[in-house]
Design a protein around this motif. Structure first.
Motif, PDB file in Angstrom:
ATOM      1  N   PHE A   1      -3.132   4.539   7.977  1.00  0.00           N
ATOM      2  CA  PHE A   1      -3.108   3.237   8.715  1.00  0.00           C
ATOM      3  C   PHE A   1      -3.160   3.411  10.107  1.00  0.00           C
ATOM      4  CE2 PHE A   1      -0.071   2.976   5.085  1.00  0.00           C
ATOM      5  CZ  PHE A   1      -0.707   1.824   4.369  1.00  0.00           C
ATOM      6  N   ASP A   2      -3.819   2.275  10.777  1.00  0.00           N
ATOM      7  CA  ASP A   2      -4.038   2.602  12.341  1.00  0.00           C
ATOM      8  C   ASP A   2      -2.849   1.793  12.941  1.00  0.00           C
ATOM      9  OD1 ASP A   2      -5.028   0.347  11.528  1.00  0.00           O
ATOM     10  OD2 ASP A   2      -6.789   0.510  12.806  1.00  0.00           O
ATOM     11  N   ILE A   3      -1.741   1.763  12.398  1.00  0.00           N
ATOM     12  CA  ILE A   3      -0.786   1.128  13.310  1.00  0.00           C
ATOM     13  C   ILE A   3       0.286   2.423  13.577  1.00  0.00           C
ATOM     14  CG2 ILE A   3      -0.882  -1.006  11.916  1.00  0.00           C
ATOM     15  CD1 ILE A   3       1.458  -0.588  10.507  1.00  0.00           C
ATOM     16  N   SER A   4       0.905   2.066  14.591  1.00  0.00           N
ATOM     17  CA  SER A   4       1.968   3.038  15.158  1.00  0.00           C
ATOM     18  C   SER A   4       2.997   3.600  13.996  1.00  0.00           C
ATOM     19  CB  SER A   4       2.582   2.701  16.515  1.00  0.00           C
ATOM     20  OG  SER A   4       3.423   1.367  16.219  1.00  0.00           O
ATOM     21  N   LEU A   5       3.500   4.940  14.431  1.00  0.00           N
ATOM     22  CA  LEU A   5       4.349   5.332  13.461  1.00  0.00           C
ATOM     23  C   LEU A   5       5.736   4.694  13.504  1.00  0.00           C
ATOM     24  CD1 LEU A   5       3.775   8.457  12.639  1.00  0.00           C
ATOM     25  CD2 LEU A   5       6.105   8.440  13.154  1.00  0.00           C
ATOM     26  N   PRO A   6       6.243   4.045  14.398  1.00  0.00           N
ATOM     27  CA  PRO A   6       7.365   3.077  14.610  1.00  0.00           C
ATOM     28  C   PRO A   6       7.217   2.195  13.601  1.00  0.00           C
ATOM     29  CG  PRO A   6       7.177   3.869  16.734  1.00  0.00           C
ATOM     30  CD  PRO A   6       5.773   4.345  15.843  1.00  0.00           C
ATOM     31  N   ALA A   7       5.831   1.330  13.522  1.00  0.00           N
ATOM     32  CA  ALA A   7       5.899   0.301  12.650  1.00  0.00           C
ATOM     33  C   ALA A   7       5.879   0.772  11.352  1.00  0.00           C
ATOM     34  CB  ALA A   7       4.374   0.008  13.058  1.00  0.00           C
ATOM     35  N   ILE A   8       5.437   1.935  11.044  1.00  0.00           N
ATOM     36  CA  ILE A   8       5.655   2.376   9.581  1.00  0.00           C
ATOM     37  C   ILE A   8       7.046   2.655   9.317  1.00  0.00           C
ATOM     38  CG2 ILE A   8       5.170   4.438   8.000  1.00  0.00           C
ATOM     39  CD1 ILE A   8       2.708   2.653   8.460  1.00  0.00           C
ATOM     40  N   SER A   9       7.792   3.209  10.183  1.00  0.00           N
ATOM     41  CA  SER A   9       9.056   3.627  10.215  1.00  0.00           C
ATOM     42  C   SER A   9       9.870   2.366   9.669  1.00  0.00           C
ATOM     43  CB  SER A   9       9.777   4.238  11.452  1.00  0.00           C
ATOM     44  OG  SER A   9      10.933   4.760  11.232  1.00  0.00           O
ATOM     45  N   ARG A  10       9.530   1.314  10.419  1.00  0.00           N
ATOM     46  CA  ARG A  10      10.252   0.142  10.049  1.00  0.00           C
ATOM     47  C   ARG A  10      10.046  -0.399   8.655  1.00  0.00           C
ATOM     48  NH1 ARG A  10      10.973  -3.746  15.228  1.00  0.00           N
ATOM     49  NH2 ARG A  10       9.080  -4.621  13.836  1.00  0.00           N
ATOM     50  N   HIS A  11       8.614  -0.408   8.352  1.00  0.00           N
ATOM     51  CA  HIS A  11       8.153  -1.008   6.886  1.00  0.00           C
ATOM     52  C   HIS A  11       8.868  -0.039   5.966  1.00  0.00           C
ATOM     53  CE1 HIS A  11       5.321  -3.694   7.887  1.00  0.00           C
ATOM     54  NE2 HIS A  11       4.445  -2.954   8.377  1.00  0.00           N
ATOM     55  N   LEU A  12       9.102   1.382   6.130  1.00  0.00           N
ATOM     56  CA  LEU A  12       9.999   2.164   5.275  1.00  0.00           C
ATOM     57  C   LEU A  12      11.492   1.529   5.129  1.00  0.00           C
ATOM     58  CD1 LEU A  12       8.619   5.582   6.016  1.00  0.00           C
ATOM     59  CD2 LEU A  12       8.180   4.191   4.102  1.00  0.00           C
ATOM     60  N   LYS A  13      11.957   1.199   6.349  1.00  0.00           N
ATOM     61  CA  LYS A  13      13.165   0.786   6.505  1.00  0.00           C
ATOM     62  C   LYS A  13      13.600  -0.528   5.535  1.00  0.00           C
ATOM     63  CE  LYS A  13      17.118   1.147   9.568  1.00  0.00           C
ATOM     64  NZ  LYS A  13      17.152   1.366  11.279  1.00  0.00           N
ATOM     65  N   VAL A  14      12.485  -1.313   5.518  1.00  0.00           N
ATOM     66  CA  VAL A  14      12.484  -2.699   4.918  1.00  0.00           C
ATOM     67  C   VAL A  14      12.502  -2.427   3.387  1.00  0.00           C
ATOM     68  CG1 VAL A  14      11.119  -4.900   4.178  1.00  0.00           C
ATOM     69  CG2 VAL A  14      11.105  -3.974   6.761  1.00  0.00           C
ATOM     70  N   LEU A  15      11.528  -1.528   2.903  1.00  0.00           N
ATOM     71  CA  LEU A  15      11.454  -0.946   1.384  1.00  0.00           C
ATOM     72  C   LEU A  15      12.691  -0.233   1.151  1.00  0.00           C
ATOM     73  CD1 LEU A  15       7.945   0.450   1.485  1.00  0.00           C
ATOM     74  CD2 LEU A  15       8.635  -1.631   0.416  1.00  0.00           C
ATOM     75  N   GLU A  16      13.415   0.365   2.166  1.00  0.00           N
ATOM     76  CA  GLU A  16      14.771   1.168   1.688  1.00  0.00           C
ATOM     77  C   GLU A  16      15.888   0.044   1.469  1.00  0.00           C
ATOM     78  OE1 GLU A  16      16.771   4.451   3.943  1.00  0.00           O
ATOM     79  OE2 GLU A  16      14.809   4.376   4.537  1.00  0.00           O
ATOM     80  N   ARG A  17      15.865  -1.177   2.372  1.00  0.00           N
ATOM     81  CA  ARG A  17      16.866  -1.868   2.027  1.00  0.00           C
ATOM     82  C   ARG A  17      16.526  -2.561   0.831  1.00  0.00           C
ATOM     83  NH1 ARG A  17      17.219  -7.341   4.964  1.00  0.00           N
ATOM     84  NH2 ARG A  17      15.071  -6.981   5.059  1.00  0.00           N
ATOM     85  N   ALA A  18      15.380  -2.967   0.375  1.00  0.00           N
ATOM     86  CA  ALA A  18      15.035  -3.512  -0.804  1.00  0.00           C
ATOM     87  C   ALA A  18      15.208  -2.617  -1.898  1.00  0.00           C
ATOM     88  CB  ALA A  18      13.604  -4.216  -0.974  1.00  0.00           C
ATOM     89  N   ALA A  19      15.655  -1.232  -1.764  1.00  0.00           N
ATOM     90  CA  ALA A  19      15.979  -0.457  -2.665  1.00  0.00           C
ATOM     91  C   ALA A  19      15.037   0.029  -3.504  1.00  0.00           C
ATOM     92  CB  ALA A  19      16.989  -0.944  -3.780  1.00  0.00           C
ATOM     93  N   LEU A  20      13.526  -0.151  -2.778  1.00  0.00           N
ATOM     94  CA  LEU A  20      12.494   0.254  -3.564  1.00  0.00           C
ATOM     95  C   LEU A  20      12.010   1.739  -3.191  1.00  0.00           C
ATOM     96  CD1 LEU A  20      10.224  -3.031  -2.423  1.00  0.00           C
ATOM     97  CD2 LEU A  20      10.588  -1.959  -4.925  1.00  0.00           C
ATOM     98  N   ILE A  21      12.798   2.200  -2.248  1.00  0.00           N
ATOM     99  CA  ILE A  21      12.307   3.807  -1.948  1.00  0.00           C
ATOM    100  C   ILE A  21      13.705   4.289  -1.564  1.00  0.00           C
ATOM    101  CG2 ILE A  21       9.785   3.174  -1.128  1.00  0.00           C
ATOM    102  CD1 ILE A  21      10.893   3.898   1.551  1.00  0.00           C
TER     103      ILE A  21
ATOM    104  N   ALA B   1       0.747  -1.120   0.002  1.00  0.00           N
ATOM    105  CA  ALA B   1      -0.022  -0.042  -0.005  1.00  0.00           C
ATOM    106  C   ALA B   1       0.816   1.440   0.065  1.00  0.00           C
ATOM    107  CB  ALA B   1      -1.004  -0.054   1.287  1.00  0.00           C
ATOM    108  N   ILE B   2       2.007   1.289   0.754  1.00  0.00           N
ATOM    109  CA  ILE B   2       2.993   2.334   0.657  1.00  0.00           C
ATOM    110  C   ILE B   2       3.488   2.509  -0.595  1.00  0.00           C
ATOM    111  CG2 ILE B   2       5.191   3.100   1.567  1.00  0.00           C
ATOM    112  CD1 ILE B   2       4.254   1.671   4.316  1.00  0.00           C
ATOM    113  N   VAL B   3       3.874   1.396  -1.317  1.00  0.00           N
ATOM    114  CA  VAL B   3       4.385   1.668  -2.704  1.00  0.00           C
ATOM    115  C   VAL B   3       3.205   2.218  -3.546  1.00  0.00           C
ATOM    116  CG1 VAL B   3       5.208   0.318  -4.511  1.00  0.00           C
ATOM    117  CG2 VAL B   3       6.152  -0.448  -2.274  1.00  0.00           C
ATOM    118  N   ALA B   4       2.065   1.694  -3.346  1.00  0.00           N
ATOM    119  CA  ALA B   4       1.213   2.069  -4.313  1.00  0.00           C
ATOM    120  C   ALA B   4       0.841   3.682  -4.038  1.00  0.00           C
ATOM    121  CB  ALA B   4      -0.308   1.413  -4.213  1.00  0.00           C
ATOM    122  N   ARG B   5       0.794   4.170  -2.750  1.00  0.00           N
ATOM    123  CA  ARG B   5       0.805   5.510  -2.537  1.00  0.00           C
ATOM    124  C   ARG B   5       1.805   6.150  -3.072  1.00  0.00           C
ATOM    125  NH1 ARG B   5       1.380   9.890  -2.217  1.00  0.00           N
ATOM    126  NH2 ARG B   5       1.009  11.383  -0.836  1.00  0.00           N
ATOM    127  N   LEU B   6       2.976   5.770  -2.837  1.00  0.00           N
ATOM    128  CA  LEU B   6       4.159   6.556  -3.573  1.00  0.00           C
ATOM    129  C   LEU B   6       4.264   6.654  -4.921  1.00  0.00           C
ATOM    130  CD1 LEU B   6       7.261   5.512  -0.991  1.00  0.00           C
ATOM    131  CD2 LEU B   6       5.787   7.720  -1.156  1.00  0.00           C
TER     132      LEU B   6
END
Lengths: 107, 107
Positions: A36-56, A17-22
């Motif tokens: 999303f109704d999950i906490s910000l730290p959770a999002i932060s870690r999702h972003l980190k995963v996407l970064e590690r995959a070079a997606l963002i 969903a984040i990728v779709a948004r971006l």
DNA sequence: CGATGAATTAACTTACTGGTTATCTAATGC
DNA sequence: GCATTAGATAACCAGTAAGTTAATTCATCG
């Protein structure tokens, strides 16, 4: 292993969903988190995963952090899928051809 | 969720190798297991994951079980990738167009 | 029928993932 | 300089995933 990271990054619906948004344009972490109704730290870690995959990638602008997609990132996964899909529809074609060539050579 | 299953199935290198092998033709479980030095039960479970993702199907033939790829399976993932990749290169194009149209409207 | 061989299931271990709350860092604004 | 705000890190917990060995199913062969 790059494909590992890409595929497992995309295996999570929140991250897709984040990728779709971006795909619709850049956004800050907060903007990404809002739907999303999950906490910000959770999002932060999702972003980190996407970064590690070079997606963002992201860049700091003032006290915000602005994220964007990396155009070249999906191609690896896409190529893999494309290659194998074609390869094996290729095999099916060969099978069909074989069945056609030798019609009832059963057993 | 179908995309979840597909992407997470493909996130594992062993399973990708199995898919790659099957792209070259059908194989029994034993044949699939041979190249790897992990136990047969482990392979069996990998196959189950691939099945759940509808990437493969299998049929019992005698005391063997013959596996094959399902041609339609990768298309879902492929479509998703294609859609978002195009969408966002589209956004980049629009950005480029915008920059071109309004050259130095800085800030 | 009994033995063998292919593969799955069961039970268990270890590691990773995704979420939480609480704390910390860094940039802005008064 | 201090309060505020955006976001990252730390520490922790619960669920899942991937591997193991041992036991089980099912079909063939003698």
């Amino acid at each position: 292993m790059q494909l590992n990271d890409t595929f497992s990054a995309l295996a999570d619906p929140t991250r897709r969903a984040i990728v779709a948004r971006l795909a619709r344009g850049e956004a800050t972490v907060g903007e990404l988190a809002a739907p999303f109704d999950i906490s910000l730290p959770a999002i932060s870690r999702h972003l980190k995963v996407l970064e590690r995959a070079a997606l963002i990638s992201n860049v700091r602008v003032g006290k915000h952090r602005r994220c964007r997609l990396r155009p070249e990132a999906l191609t690896g996964a896409q190529d893999w899928l494309e290659f194998h899909r074609r390869f094996w529809t290729g095999s099916l074609d060969r099978l069909a051809a074989h069945l056609k060539t030798s019609p009832r050579t059963k057993k």
